[in-house]
Structure formats: C-alpha cells, structure tokens
Design an enzyme around this catalytic site. Structure first.
Site, PDB file in Angstrom:
ATOM      1  N   ASP A  67       0.879  -1.263   0.038  1.00 11.58           N
ATOM      2  CA  ASP A  67       0.202   0.073   0.045  1.00 11.58           C
ATOM      3  C   ASP A  67       0.897   1.246   0.087  1.00 11.58           C
ATOM      4  OD1 ASP A  67      -0.964  -0.909   3.501  1.00 11.58           O
ATOM      5  OD2 ASP A  67       0.885  -0.338   2.575  1.00 11.58           O
ATOM      6  N   ASN A 136      -7.202  -2.618  14.422  1.00 10.72           N
ATOM      7  CA  ASN A 136      -8.624  -3.011  14.119  1.00 10.72           C
ATOM      8  C   ASN A 136      -8.929  -4.256  13.271  1.00 10.72           C
ATOM      9  OD1 ASN A 136      -7.783  -1.857  11.778  1.00 10.72           O
ATOM     10  ND2 ASN A 136      -9.288  -0.406  11.605  1.00 10.72           N
ATOM     11  N   HIS A 138      -7.186  -4.578  10.594  1.00 11.46           N
ATOM     12  CA  HIS A 138      -6.808  -4.485   8.999  1.00 11.46           C
ATOM     13  C   HIS A 138      -5.562  -5.014   8.666  1.00 11.46           C
ATOM     14  CE1 HIS A 138      -4.779  -0.513  10.090  1.00 11.46           C
ATOM     15  NE2 HIS A 138      -3.606  -1.252   9.397  1.00 11.46           N
ATOM     16  N   GLU A 143      -9.634  -2.114   5.460  1.00  8.79           N
ATOM     17  CA  GLU A 143     -10.064  -1.592   6.918  1.00  8.79           C
ATOM     18  C   GLU A 143     -11.244  -2.608   7.000  1.00  8.79           C
ATOM     19  OE1 GLU A 143      -8.314   2.214   7.995  1.00  8.79           O
ATOM     20  OE2 GLU A 143      -8.940   0.185   8.819  1.00  8.79           O
TER      21      GLU A 143
HETATM   22  C1  GLP Z   1      -0.423   0.064   8.654  1.00  8.92           C
HETATM   23  C2  GLP Z   1      -0.128  -0.591   7.439  1.00  8.92           C
HETATM   24  C3  GLP Z   1      -0.269  -2.320   7.694  1.00  8.92           C
HETATM   25  C4  GLP Z   1       0.197  -2.774   8.999  1.00  8.92           C
HETATM   26  C5  GLP Z   1      -0.375  -1.947  10.018  1.00  8.92           C
HETATM   27  C6  GLP Z   1       0.078  -2.346  11.475  1.00  8.92           C
HETATM   28  O1  GLP Z   1      -1.577   0.286   8.646  1.00  8.92           O
HETATM   29  N1  GLP Z   1      -0.774  -0.272   6.208  1.00  8.92           N
HETATM   30  O2  GLP Z   1       0.333  -2.958   6.702  1.00  8.92           O
HETATM   31  O3  GLP Z   1       0.271  -4.050   9.198  1.00  8.92           O
HETATM   32  O4  GLP Z   1      -0.048  -0.481   9.998  1.00  8.92           O
HETATM   33  O5  GLP Z   1       1.119  -1.870  11.691  1.00  8.92           O
HETATM   34  P1  GLP Z   1       2.012  -1.926  13.356  1.00  8.92           P
HETATM   35  O6  GLP Z   1       2.866  -3.145  12.779  1.00  8.92           O
HETATM   36  O7  GLP Z   1       2.808  -0.888  13.459  1.00  8.92           O
HETATM   37  O8  GLP Z   1       0.987  -2.448  14.200  1.00  8.92           O
END
Ligand code: GLP
Length: 241
Positions: A67, A136, A138, A143
């Site tokens: 993304d 959440n 995702h 989402e």
């Molecule tokens: C962002 C990214 C996701 C990632 C998520 C969790 O939203 N787009 O790909 O998995 O954050 O991030 P973290 O690993 O910092 O909890």
C-alpha cells in the site's frame, strides 16, 4: 496456519527473517511482498544484517509493497516508500527497477489500481508476502467493513487507523485520509504468508483473526483461508490464543 511463539521480539524477528532468507537462497529469482508498520521493522533489520554478512542478496529479488498513501510520492519523507527505504531498501542490494509500490500521486488513481493489479497478475504469485495486522484487524489498508475488495483499490482510512499512523507524521491532520492498497484477494494469492505481530496490544486482534469467524469486520480473519501461513508472535501478542 503454523503459529510460532517466541519469548522475545528479537527471537520473532530472527525466526521470521530465517524463513525469508532461506526461501530467497533456494530460488534463482524471488517475488517478495512487503508490509510497513513497526511489526516487520525488526525482521527487516535482520535481513539487512544477513546481507551485510554475505548470507543473502536481493539482487534477484523483486519487491511489491502492499500500500501507499494517496497524495504522497516516493520522495515524500512520510511515504511508505520512504519508510521501506529507511528500514530495508537503502541497506541491501535491491535493483531500483525491481521495487514496486502503488503510486499514491497517480493522475488517475483508479487506473493506478488497475495498473498495479495487472503488474501482480503479470508477475504471477508472490513467493512470500510479509504481513502485519492493524489493531482494528486491517491487513495492508483493508479496513474492517461490510465488504472487502479482492483487487487493488482506493480506501478511506478510518479515524482509528489515521490516529495510529499519526506516529509517523508531525500531526494527525497531516495523515492522509486515503490510500491505495492491494486487496485481500491479491494478498491471499501469495504462495506463502509470513505474518508478524508483537506486543500485548495485538493479543485481542490476534485471537479474533486466527480463532474467530471469518468476517469482513476483521479482515485478518481471511488469513484462515490461506493454506501456507507462517505466524511469528511473541508471548504477549499470543497470550489469548
Ligand atoms: C499500517 C500498514 C499495515 C500494518 C499496520 C500495522 O496500517 N498499512 O500494513 O500491518 O499498519 O502496523 P504495526 O505493525 O505498526 O502495528
């Protein structure tokens, strides 16, 4: 789904990186799906260390990021490209033209989604897709909602996601409201998924994703459908399993 639980975050990073390194070394050319966020950062550091020690090369690896924020180009300090460059690209030997990430500044974002899906189709299955999970539920920027998209699409980021990601921006207001993200369908096409989560704050969503009903309200639950998921957790994130 193979769930591996380790005492420390460092052990999680080491174990996950060994799977990636071994897989890359076993194949002449390799397609690697990359995720941002804190969860894979330690594993990326282990990959960089292994490269410096001559244990792996990324010269024949093509990378595809999940993304990118709408409105941030590769040069923007808070883009996901900049994040990947900081945590991996600048430390190893990827060829510049082997790095793919959605273009958040494309003139026509719908065409960009189509372009990215055509690229993924043309390249065939990714060999490994690295994933984390949002609080959440995702995956990438898919989402929670009534429905999920199969292919690459534009997503309105939830207030919650923007708040969590504001850690990377000078202020909440500067966090983009939209992103281009691979869809659940594209993500699940990978031959293997290497999933990383750490910390007690992820324990609830890990339980929901891996033991709850498969439901678009928890996009991570769709990973239960994939036949080859290696899950790397520390004890805190795994405590409710
Ligand atoms: C962002 C990214 C996701 C990632 C998520 C969790 O939203 N787009 O790909 O998995 O954050 O991030 P973290 O690993 O910092 O909890």
């Amino acid at each position: 789904m193979n769930i591996h639980i380790y005492q420390s975050e460092q052990d999680v990073d080491q174990a996950a990186s060994e799977v990636v390194i071994q897989s890359i070394n076993n194949m002449p050319s390799f397609k690697l799906g990359l995720a941002t966020g804190q969860s894979p950062v330690g594993m990326y550091a282990q990959l960089s260390k292994a490269y410096k020690e001559g244990l792996v090369s990324f010269d024949q690896v093509t990378s595809y990021n999940l993304d990118e924020y709408v409105g941030l180009d590769r040069g923007h300090p808070h883009s996901f490209y900049a994040f990947m460059d900081q945590h991996l690209f600048q430390h190893v030997d990827f060829r510049e033209n082997h790095i793919y990430i959605p273009n958040g500044c494309a003139d026509n974002l719908h065409d960009e989604c189509k372009r990215y899906d055509q690229l993924l189709e043309r390249e065939g299955q990714l060999d490994i897709q690295i994933l984390g999970i949002g609080l959440n539920g995702h995956i990438g920027f898919n989402e929670p909602g009534e429905t999920l998209h199969a292919g690459t699409h534009i997503v309105e980021l939830s207030e919650h996601t923007r708040k969590v990601n504001s850690q990377y921006f000078p202020s909440f207001e500067q966090v983009p409201t939209k992103a281009v993200t691979m869809g659940i369908g594209s993500i699940l096409k990978a031959k293997k998924i290497v999933f990383i989560a750490k910390g007690e704050q992820k324990s609830e969503v890990i339980k929901k994703a891996f033991t709850g009903p498969i439901n678009p309200l928890c996009p991570g639950s769709f990973l239960q459908l994939h036949p080859n998921v290696e899950v790397f957790l520390d004890e805190d994130s795994a405590k409710l399993l």
